[in-house]
Write a protein that holds these residues in place. Structure first.
Motif, PDB file in Angstrom:
ATOM      1  N   LEU A  79       0.797  -1.172  -0.006  1.00 49.01           N
ATOM      2  CA  LEU A  79       0.163  -0.074   0.078  1.00 49.01           C
ATOM      3  C   LEU A  79       0.851   1.408  -0.051  1.00 49.01           C
ATOM      4  O   LEU A  79       0.696   2.257  -0.855  1.00 49.01           O
ATOM      5  CB  LEU A  79      -0.940  -0.176   1.217  1.00 49.01           C
ATOM      6  N   SER A  80       1.903   1.157   0.817  1.00 50.27           N
ATOM      7  CA  SER A  80       2.750   2.519   0.915  1.00 50.27           C
ATOM      8  C   SER A  80       3.509   2.763  -0.516  1.00 50.27           C
ATOM      9  O   SER A  80       3.478   3.712  -0.698  1.00 50.27           O
ATOM     10  CB  SER A  80       3.931   2.146   1.996  1.00 50.27           C
ATOM     11  N   ILE A  81       3.942   1.764  -1.118  1.00 49.95           N
ATOM     12  CA  ILE A  81       4.770   1.762  -2.460  1.00 49.95           C
ATOM     13  C   ILE A  81       3.558   2.441  -3.604  1.00 49.95           C
ATOM     14  O   ILE A  81       4.056   3.483  -4.146  1.00 49.95           O
ATOM     15  CB  ILE A  81       5.330   0.542  -2.929  1.00 49.95           C
ATOM     16  N   GLY A  82       2.360   1.752  -3.256  1.00 50.93           N
ATOM     17  CA  GLY A  82       1.547   2.370  -4.212  1.00 50.93           C
ATOM     18  C   GLY A  82       1.101   3.823  -3.943  1.00 50.93           C
ATOM     19  O   GLY A  82       1.156   4.490  -5.128  1.00 50.93           O
ATOM     20  N   CYS A  83       0.888   4.315  -2.926  1.00 47.40           N
ATOM     21  CA  CYS A  83       0.392   5.748  -2.557  1.00 47.40           C
ATOM     22  C   CYS A  83       1.623   6.506  -2.845  1.00 47.40           C
ATOM     23  O   CYS A  83       1.366   7.463  -3.650  1.00 47.40           O
ATOM     24  CB  CYS A  83       0.083   5.740  -1.064  1.00 47.40           C
ATOM     25  N   TRP A  84       3.086   6.070  -2.488  1.00 41.16           N
ATOM     26  CA  TRP A  84       3.972   7.140  -2.640  1.00 41.16           C
ATOM     27  C   TRP A  84       4.314   7.397  -4.271  1.00 41.16           C
ATOM     28  O   TRP A  84       4.473   8.342  -4.618  1.00 41.16           O
ATOM     29  CB  TRP A  84       5.395   6.917  -2.021  1.00 41.16           C
ATOM     30  N   LEU A  85       4.210   6.293  -5.054  1.00 38.38           N
ATOM     31  CA  LEU A  85       4.468   6.336  -6.490  1.00 38.38           C
ATOM     32  C   LEU A  85       3.256   7.078  -7.185  1.00 38.38           C
ATOM     33  O   LEU A  85       3.552   7.938  -7.813  1.00 38.38           O
ATOM     34  CB  LEU A  85       4.492   4.874  -6.870  1.00 38.38           C
ATOM     35  N   GLY A  86       2.049   7.030  -6.553  1.00 36.67           N
ATOM     36  CA  GLY A  86       0.849   7.802  -6.959  1.00 36.67           C
ATOM     37  C   GLY A  86       1.191   9.320  -6.637  1.00 36.67           C
ATOM     38  O   GLY A  86       0.902  10.306  -7.683  1.00 36.67           O
ATOM     39  N   VAL A  87       1.767   9.560  -5.451  1.00 32.15           N
ATOM     40  CA  VAL A  87       1.944  11.103  -5.139  1.00 32.15           C
ATOM     41  C   VAL A  87       3.000  11.442  -6.266  1.00 32.15           C
ATOM     42  O   VAL A  87       2.920  12.793  -6.843  1.00 32.15           O
ATOM     43  CB  VAL A  87       2.706  11.181  -3.742  1.00 32.15           C
ATOM     44  N   ALA A  88       4.108  10.761  -6.515  1.00 30.15           N
ATOM     45  CA  ALA A  88       5.117  11.239  -7.543  1.00 30.15           C
ATOM     46  C   ALA A  88       4.530  11.036  -8.708  1.00 30.15           C
ATOM     47  O   ALA A  88       4.859  12.418  -9.436  1.00 30.15           O
ATOM     48  CB  ALA A  88       6.317  10.124  -7.403  1.00 30.15           C
ATOM     49  N   PHE A  89       3.894  10.252  -9.446  1.00 28.91           N
ATOM     50  CA  PHE A  89       3.157  10.268 -10.625  1.00 28.91           C
ATOM     51  C   PHE A  89       2.084  11.734 -10.916  1.00 28.91           C
ATOM     52  O   PHE A  89       2.210  12.179 -11.852  1.00 28.91           O
ATOM     53  CB  PHE A  89       2.480   9.090 -11.110  1.00 28.91           C
ATOM     54  N   ALA A  90       1.414  11.919  -9.872  1.00 29.65           N
ATOM     55  CA  ALA A  90       0.542  12.830  -9.871  1.00 29.65           C
ATOM     56  C   ALA A  90       1.216  14.232  -9.789  1.00 29.65           C
ATOM     57  O   ALA A  90       0.876  15.145 -10.566  1.00 29.65           O
ATOM     58  CB  ALA A  90      -0.446  12.928  -8.662  1.00 29.65           C
ATOM     59  N   GLY A  91       2.352  14.407  -9.278  1.00 30.32           N
ATOM     60  CA  GLY A  91       3.156  15.555  -9.094  1.00 30.32           C
ATOM     61  C   GLY A  91       3.882  15.607 -10.695  1.00 30.32           C
ATOM     62  O   GLY A  91       3.704  16.806 -11.235  1.00 30.32           O
ATOM     63  N   ARG A  92       4.209  14.685 -11.414  1.00 29.95           N
ATOM     64  CA  ARG A  92       4.638  14.871 -12.841  1.00 29.95           C
ATOM     65  C   ARG A  92       3.511  15.076 -13.703  1.00 29.95           C
ATOM     66  O   ARG A  92       3.698  15.891 -14.477  1.00 29.95           O
ATOM     67  CB  ARG A  92       5.089  13.278 -13.178  1.00 29.95           C
ATOM     68  N   ALA A  93       2.221  14.657 -13.416  1.00 34.18           N
ATOM     69  CA  ALA A  93       1.135  15.138 -14.352  1.00 34.18           C
ATOM     70  C   ALA A  93       0.885  16.522 -13.963  1.00 34.18           C
ATOM     71  O   ALA A  93       0.594  17.245 -14.964  1.00 34.18           O
ATOM     72  CB  ALA A  93      -0.057  14.129 -13.624  1.00 34.18           C
ATOM     73  N   ILE A  94       0.747  17.093 -13.021  1.00 31.12           N
ATOM     74  CA  ILE A  94       0.897  18.567 -12.763  1.00 31.12           C
ATOM     75  C   ILE A  94       2.094  19.217 -13.575  1.00 31.12           C
ATOM     76  O   ILE A  94       1.504  20.111 -14.393  1.00 31.12           O
ATOM     77  CB  ILE A  94       1.218  18.984 -11.232  1.00 31.12           C
ATOM     78  N   GLY A  95       3.221  18.776 -13.611  1.00 33.04           N
ATOM     79  CA  GLY A  95       4.320  19.409 -14.517  1.00 33.04           C
ATOM     80  C   GLY A  95       3.982  19.173 -15.958  1.00 33.04           C
ATOM     81  O   GLY A  95       4.333  20.292 -16.550  1.00 33.04           O
ATOM     82  N   PHE A  96       3.361  18.108 -16.376  1.00 33.79           N
ATOM     83  CA  PHE A  96       3.050  17.903 -17.596  1.00 33.79           C
ATOM     84  C   PHE A  96       1.823  18.705 -18.203  1.00 33.79           C
ATOM     85  O   PHE A  96       1.551  18.988 -19.350  1.00 33.79           O
ATOM     86  CB  PHE A  96       2.580  16.526 -18.136  1.00 33.79           C
ATOM     87  N   GLY A  97       1.122  19.364 -16.967  1.00 36.37           N
ATOM     88  CA  GLY A  97      -0.096  20.069 -17.334  1.00 36.37           C
ATOM     89  C   GLY A  97      -1.377  19.292 -17.575  1.00 36.37           C
ATOM     90  O   GLY A  97      -2.426  19.602 -18.086  1.00 36.37           O
ATOM     91  N   PHE A  98      -1.352  17.918 -17.053  1.00 37.08           N
ATOM     92  CA  PHE A  98      -2.608  17.245 -17.127  1.00 37.08           C
ATOM     93  C   PHE A  98      -3.513  17.629 -15.975  1.00 37.08           C
ATOM     94  O   PHE A  98      -3.803  16.758 -15.188  1.00 37.08           O
ATOM     95  CB  PHE A  98      -2.161  15.737 -16.804  1.00 37.08           C
ATOM     96  N   LEU A  99      -3.879  18.924 -15.990  1.00 39.14           N
ATOM     97  CA  LEU A  99      -4.791  19.142 -14.952  1.00 39.14           C
ATOM     98  C   LEU A  99      -6.144  18.504 -14.956  1.00 39.14           C
ATOM     99  O   LEU A  99      -6.529  18.413 -16.277  1.00 39.14           O
ATOM    100  CB  LEU A  99      -4.790  20.765 -14.974  1.00 39.14           C
TER     101      LEU A  99
END
Ligand code: HEM
Length: 99
Positions: A79-99
């Motif tokens: 669960l921990s790995i899944g959530c922290w990877l999700g936080v990172a990918f969501a951060g990258r999605a913000i950077g890519f402008g996938f709002l």
């Protein structure tokens, strides 16, 4: 207390504070645009779940030495790995402008 937690624990607190401070400063630079975006909202939800897991089942799983991997270890880890990877990918999605 689990050897892992004795060795790594002190760094986790510092790393978390740094990630929260730097993350907030990224957010503050474009708060309205980023705040209204779904990627940021998912990121904050995943971050809350990841922190809740860290201070509950993850802490319980690493609170004592134990032989081998129990079901609780696998659950906490997965669960921990899944959530922290999700936080990172969501951060990258913000950077890519996938709002
Ligand atoms: C504490 C755990 C956190 C982790 C592990 C994390 C991780 C990341 C990662 C990996 C990225 C992508 C960086 C890149 O584009 O190269 C990112 C971007 C971002 N994060 Fe976080 N973050 C955290 C907390 C926060 C918090 C608390 C906020 C805001 C309150 C935040 C706001 C942002 C924003 C706005 C971006 C996009 C920056 C851009 O425009 O590229 N983060 N984060």
């Amino acid at each position: 207390m689990h050897l892992w937690r004795r060795q790594v624990g002190p760094y986790i607190g510092t790393a978390l504070v740094l990630a929260l401070l730097t993350g907030f400063s990224l957010f503050a630079s474009e708060a309205v645009r980023i705040g209204n975006g779904s990627a940021f909202q998912y990121k904050m939800l995943l971050l809350c779940v990841a922190l809740l897991l860290h201070f509950t089942i993850h802490r319980k799983a690493t609170s004592r030495e134990s032989e081998g991997m129990t079901g609780l270890h696998k659950l906490a880890g997965g669960l921990s790995i899944g959530c922290w990877l999700g936080v990172a990918f969501a951060g990258r999605a913000i950077g890519f402008g996938f709002l």
